[in-house]
Design a protein around this motif. Structure first.
Motif, PDB file in Angstrom:
ATOM      1  N   ARG A  41       2.496   1.640  -3.445  1.00 50.82           N
ATOM      2  CA  ARG A  41       1.532   2.198  -4.416  1.00 50.82           C
ATOM      3  C   ARG A  41       1.347   3.691  -4.193  1.00 50.82           C
ATOM      4  NH1 ARG A  41      -1.152  -2.477  -3.254  1.00 50.82           N
ATOM      5  NH2 ARG A  41      -2.562  -1.440  -1.821  1.00 50.82           N
ATOM      6  N   TRP A  42       1.295   4.111  -2.931  1.00 48.87           N
ATOM      7  CA  TRP A  42       1.102   5.526  -2.626  1.00 48.87           C
ATOM      8  C   TRP A  42       2.282   6.355  -3.134  1.00 48.87           C
ATOM      9  CZ3 TRP A  42       3.661   9.130   0.428  1.00 48.87           C
ATOM     10  CH2 TRP A  42       2.982  10.344   0.615  1.00 48.87           C
ATOM     11  N   ILE A  43       3.498   5.872  -2.917  1.00 42.29           N
ATOM     12  CA  ILE A  43       4.678   6.617  -3.396  1.00 42.29           C
ATOM     13  C   ILE A  43       4.665   6.681  -4.920  1.00 42.29           C
ATOM     14  CG2 ILE A  43       7.197   6.642  -3.539  1.00 42.29           C
ATOM     15  CD1 ILE A  43       7.225   5.324  -0.735  1.00 42.29           C
ATOM     16  N   ARG A  72       0.841  -1.209   0.000  1.00 43.06           N
ATOM     17  CA  ARG A  72       0.000   0.000   0.000  1.00 43.06           C
ATOM     18  C   ARG A  72       0.873   1.255   0.000  1.00 43.06           C
ATOM     19  NH1 ARG A  72      -3.640   1.613   5.041  1.00 43.06           N
ATOM     20  NH2 ARG A  72      -4.224   3.669   4.339  1.00 43.06           N
ATOM     21  N   LEU A  73       1.914   1.288   0.829  1.00 41.26           N
ATOM     22  CA  LEU A  73       2.840   2.425   0.847  1.00 41.26           C
ATOM     23  C   LEU A  73       3.564   2.554  -0.488  1.00 41.26           C
ATOM     24  CD1 LEU A  73       4.352   4.731   2.262  1.00 41.26           C
ATOM     25  CD2 LEU A  73       5.921   3.006   3.218  1.00 41.26           C
ATOM     26  N   SER A  76       2.186   6.671  -6.897  1.00 39.59           N
ATOM     27  CA  SER A  76       1.108   7.523  -7.406  1.00 39.59           C
ATOM     28  C   SER A  76       1.200   8.959  -6.901  1.00 39.59           C
ATOM     29  CB  SER A  76      -0.251   6.930  -7.036  1.00 39.59           C
ATOM     30  OG  SER A  76      -0.421   6.946  -5.625  1.00 39.59           O
ATOM     31  N   HIS A  77       2.196   9.262  -6.064  1.00 39.14           N
ATOM     32  CA  HIS A  77       2.348  10.608  -5.528  1.00 39.14           C
ATOM     33  C   HIS A  77       2.694  11.568  -6.670  1.00 39.14           C
ATOM     34  CE1 HIS A  77       4.002  13.990  -3.269  1.00 39.14           C
ATOM     35  NE2 HIS A  77       3.335  13.511  -2.235  1.00 39.14           N
ATOM     36  N   GLY A 114       6.178  10.266  -7.577  1.00 44.42           N
ATOM     37  CA  GLY A 114       5.791   9.132  -8.404  1.00 44.42           C
ATOM     38  C   GLY A 114       6.363   9.098  -9.804  1.00 44.42           C
TER      39      GLY A 114
END
Length: 123
Positions: free
Chosen positions: A51-53, A48-49, A55-56, A60
């Motif tokens: 994916r977050w990075i 999850r982390l 998509s940042h 990203g």
């Protein structure tokens, strides 16, 4: 994967991400390499982390470009080259041992050449 191993990877991801954030505000501190390390370790501990990075909006694109194409955006190349040149100047003026000065400056020059020869991301 053991819980201890997952926690170690998560700690590496957290520290790397924090150092990458510092790099946004401190001129000579890199950002992207710490974000790449954060994504690598987060992939093993917290998808999850990771994916977050990826998509940042700020971090990203460079991470995804490197992972997918081994590419570095043009602005990042020029910024890296400028910071490496500044570092070489500081070393030339501050290091007193000639052999050490030369080794460091040549090493930074080779790193700069490697960075500048990486492809740019496809649009």
């Amino acid at each position: 994967m053991s819980e201890l191993k997952r926690l170690v990877y998560l700690a590496i991801a957290g520290v790397s991400f924090a150092l990458g954030l510092v790099g946004v505000f401190v001129p000579l501190m890199p950002t992207t390499c710490f974000m790449l390390l954060a994504v690598w370790s987060a992939t093993r501990s917290s998808p999850r982390l990771a994916r977050w990075i990826r998509s940042h909006p700020r971090f990203g694109p460079a991470v995804v470009a490197w992972e997918g194409e081994r590419a570095i955006p043009r602005h990042a190349k020029w910024l890296a080259a400028a910071m490496l040149a500044l570092s070489m100047l500081v070393l030339a003026l501050s290091v007193t041992l000639l052999w050490l000065k030369l080794v460091l400056i040549v090493g930074l020059a080779l790193l700069g050449a490697w960075i500048l020869t990486r492809p740019e991301p496809a649009l």
